[in-house]
Design an enzyme around this catalytic site. Structure first.
Site, short mmCIF file in Angstrom:
data_model
loop_
_atom_site.label_atom_id
_atom_site.label_comp_id
_atom_site.label_asym_id
_atom_site.label_seq_id
_atom_site.Cartn_x
_atom_site.Cartn_y
_atom_site.Cartn_z
N HIS A 265 28.55 37.35 27.81
CA HIS A 265 28.72 35.90 27.60
C HIS A 265 30.12 35.41 27.93
O HIS A 265 30.36 34.21 27.97
CB HIS A 265 28.39 35.53 26.15
CG HIS A 265 29.41 35.99 25.17
ND1 HIS A 265 29.54 37.31 24.82
CD2 HIS A 265 30.35 35.32 24.48
CE1 HIS A 265 30.53 37.42 23.95
NE2 HIS A 265 31.04 36.23 23.72
N MET B 266 31.65 34.64 34.02
CA MET B 266 31.39 33.32 34.61
C MET B 266 29.92 32.93 34.46
O MET B 266 29.61 31.80 34.06
CB MET B 266 31.78 33.34 36.09
CG MET B 266 31.53 32.02 36.77
SD MET B 266 32.11 32.03 38.47
CE MET B 266 30.97 33.15 39.26
N GLY C 99 27.50 34.50 32.46
CA GLY C 99 27.06 34.56 31.07
C GLY C 99 27.50 33.32 30.29
O GLY C 99 26.73 32.75 29.51
N LEU D 143 20.01 40.36 35.93
CA LEU D 143 20.65 39.69 37.06
C LEU D 143 21.12 40.70 38.09
O LEU D 143 21.91 41.59 37.78
CB LEU D 143 21.90 38.94 36.58
CG LEU D 143 21.71 37.46 36.31
CD1 LEU D 143 20.95 37.29 35.01
CD2 LEU D 143 23.07 36.81 36.21
N SER E 249 21.95 40.87 42.61
CA SER E 249 22.88 40.28 43.56
C SER E 249 22.24 40.32 44.95
O SER E 249 21.44 41.21 45.24
CB SER E 249 24.16 41.11 43.56
OG SER E 249 24.88 40.88 44.74
N LYS F 190 22.37 47.75 41.26
CA LYS F 190 21.55 46.55 41.03
C LYS F 190 20.09 46.80 41.42
O LYS F 190 19.18 46.29 40.76
CB LYS F 190 22.12 45.36 41.81
CG LYS F 190 23.45 44.86 41.24
CD LYS F 190 23.24 44.31 39.83
CE LYS F 190 24.48 43.77 39.18
NZ LYS F 190 24.26 43.28 37.80
N PRO G 61 20.83 36.40 42.27
CA PRO G 61 21.66 35.27 42.69
C PRO G 61 22.46 35.58 43.95
O PRO G 61 22.83 36.73 44.20
CB PRO G 61 22.62 35.06 41.52
CG PRO G 61 22.15 35.95 40.42
CD PRO G 61 21.34 37.03 41.06
N LYS H 36 44.95 30.89 47.19
CA LYS H 36 45.86 31.01 48.34
C LYS H 36 46.27 29.63 48.84
O LYS H 36 47.45 29.39 49.14
CB LYS H 36 45.17 31.78 49.48
CG LYS H 36 45.08 33.28 49.23
CD LYS H 36 44.37 33.97 50.40
CE LYS H 36 44.24 35.46 50.17
NZ LYS H 36 43.53 36.14 51.27
N ASP I 123 35.01 42.72 57.07
CA ASP I 123 34.17 41.51 57.12
C ASP I 123 32.97 41.61 56.17
O ASP I 123 32.48 40.62 55.67
CB ASP I 123 33.61 41.32 58.54
CG ASP I 123 34.49 40.44 59.40
OD1 ASP I 123 35.41 39.79 58.85
OD2 ASP I 123 34.25 40.40 60.62
O1 GFB Z 1 33.33 37.26 48.55
P1 GFB Z 1 33.64 38.57 49.15
O2 GFB Z 1 34.76 39.33 48.56
O3 GFB Z 1 32.40 39.53 49.10
O4 GFB Z 1 33.99 38.35 50.71
P2 GFB Z 1 31.02 39.75 49.90
C1 GFB Z 1 33.21 37.53 51.53
C2 GFB Z 1 33.84 37.41 52.91
O5 GFB Z 1 35.06 36.66 52.79
C3 GFB Z 1 34.23 38.73 53.58
C4 GFB Z 1 36.10 37.33 53.49
O6 GFB Z 1 33.95 38.63 54.97
C5 GFB Z 1 35.73 38.80 53.35
O7 GFB Z 1 36.42 39.59 54.33
N1 GFB Z 1 37.40 36.94 52.94
C6 GFB Z 1 38.36 36.24 53.61
C7 GFB Z 1 37.88 37.23 51.71
N2 GFB Z 1 39.45 36.10 52.85
C8 GFB Z 1 39.18 36.70 51.65
C9 GFB Z 1 39.94 36.88 50.46
O8 GFB Z 1 41.10 36.46 50.34
N3 GFB Z 1 39.32 37.53 49.43
C10 GFB Z 1 38.04 38.00 49.54
N4 GFB Z 1 37.49 38.62 48.47
N5 GFB Z 1 37.31 37.88 50.67
C11 GFB Z 1 30.41 40.80 47.65
C12 GFB Z 1 30.04 42.19 47.25
O9 GFB Z 1 30.38 40.85 49.03
O10 GFB Z 1 29.54 39.80 47.23
C13 GFB Z 1 29.50 42.30 45.91
O11 GFB Z 1 31.14 43.04 47.46
C14 GFB Z 1 28.64 41.13 45.48
O12 GFB Z 1 28.75 43.47 45.89
C15 GFB Z 1 29.18 39.81 45.90
O13 GFB Z 1 27.36 41.27 46.00
C16 GFB Z 1 28.23 38.67 45.63
O14 GFB Z 1 30.20 38.52 49.95
O15 GFB Z 1 31.27 40.38 51.23
#
Ligand code: GFB
Length: 323
Positions: free
Chosen positions: A14, A17, A19, A107, A109, A142, A165, A189, A271
């Site tokens: 809970h 974000m 919960g 839940l 993913s 998951k 989700p 950022k 990516d």
């Molecule tokens: O949201 P994110 O970390 O996770 O990254 P995923 C999504 C995309 O945004 C990737 C790019 O292509 C990252 O390289 N990106 C660009 C960034 N700049 C940034 C940054 O400053 N921070 C981050 N974090 N990303 C997650 C999974 O995958 O999604 C989990 O790892 C989960 O398992 C979650 O399912 C919902 O969408 O790639």
């Protein structure tokens, strides 16, 4: 189908974000919401969870607790993401069954689906191809949760269901740059660059991957909808039905924040999945649609960030190895 009136609902996780959004949403139902802090119940310990469930006597459980994080955290801490999530799931499912809790919403993913699944991704794409390597550990945990719900339904007749989700965001998100998802990272950022007068912000990867985003309050509304209206073995996708590239998201975020510098790329960062737009046809056919547009949700989340110093907060559930 499932009347929440007078029911005792335990929202596990809970403080996270999702919960916390579920708790807010349940406030408008005539049910009693049960919660437990991490100090009261360690969700990775079966005995703790069984004791709590036996004492609290929930009629239903929403399992929103998980070790979560963005692409880098998933890639860097595979053992934590697999092991801790499996422990949480087995503890909560086991305690629910042992205490005759007949309704549970798990839940998952969108990363449960194959890396190159046909788009938009339908529920039956599960286990039809290889997973995205950066988050396969979390995805396997998951998938195990979905299978636990199905197995307890098949063997014991329990009414346990699963929702998948898409990428979520909103108030209470994690803004720590090493462990967060992309949307809160970009808010932080852009804001910090604006304040510092910096000429650029750095985007991880190429910016070409596409992602679908759903506000946590929309997600919570969909979860309560499913709890009330859905019973079945298949998991159900929960999304907005629209995606955009990471570069487009960065441009939108800079507009919301009011940052006018340049966007540059760090190509040493991964990516991840090229695209994971989910089909939400099943949920829409049941009668649920999202309400919060991305730009509106981004603005609201930016206001929340400003009100909370723009500081980092811990992961939804941080157990032994904070990221
Ligand atoms: O949201 P994110 O970390 O996770 O990254 P995923 C999504 C995309 O945004 C990737 C790019 O292509 C990252 O390289 N990106 C660009 C960034 N700049 C940034 C940054 O400053 N921070 C981050 N974090 N990303 C997650 C999974 O995958 O999604 C989990 O790892 C989960 O398992 C979650 O399912 C919902 O969408 O790639």
């Amino acid at each position: 189908m499932y009347d929440l009136k007078g029911k005792r609902i335990w929202v596990a996780g809970h403080r996270g974000m999702v919960g916390s959004a579920v708790v807010r949403r349940l406030a408008s139902e005539t049910c009693t919401v049960l919660t437990a802090t991490r100090q009261e119940v360690d969700l990775t310990r079966q005995a703790d969870v069984e004791r709590f469930v036996a004492d609290a006597r929930p009629d239903a459980i929403v399992l929103a607790a998980a070790k979560v994080g963005g692409i880098l955290a998933n890639d860097s801490y595979p053992a934590d993401f697999l092991y801790e999530n499996l422990l949480i799931e087995t503890s909560v499912f086991g305690a629910a069954h042992a205490n005759d809790v007949d309704r549970l919403l798990f839940l998952g993913s969108s990363c449960i689906y194959p890396r190159l699944a046909p788009q938009p991704i339908e529920e039956d794409a599960l286990l039809t191809g290889p997973l995205e390597p950066t988050n396969e550990w979390y995805a396997i945990a998951k998938i195990a949760g979905i299978k636990l719900a199905q197995a307890f339904r098949k063997q014991h007749g329990r009414d346990y269901i699963s929702a998948m989700p898409t990428n979520l965001y909103g108030p209470g998100d994690n803004f720590d740059l090493n462990s967060s998802h992309v949307l809160p990272a970009l808010i932080r950022k852009a804001h910090e660059a604006k304040v510092a007068g910096a000429p650029t912000i750095t985007l991880w990867g190429t910016g070409t991957p596409k992602r679908e985003f759903l506000h946590a309050d929309d997600c919570a509304d969909a979860l309560v909808f499913l709890l009330k209206n859905y019973s079945g073995a298949s998991h159900i996708n929960v999304g907005s039905g629209e995606d955009l590239s990471i570069l487009e998201l960065a441009q939108l975020t800079c507009g919301v924040v009011g940052y006018e510098g340049r966007i540059v790329h760090d190509l040493t960062k991964p990516d991840g999945t090229p695209r994971k737009l989910m089909s939400t046809a099943k949920l829409r056919q049941m009668g649920w649609t999202p309400k919060i547009e991305l730009e509106e949700g981004l603005s609201e989340t930016y206001r929340w960030f400003l009100g909370h110093h723009g500081g980092a907060r811990p992961l939804d559930i941080t157990i032994s190895n904070p990221l």
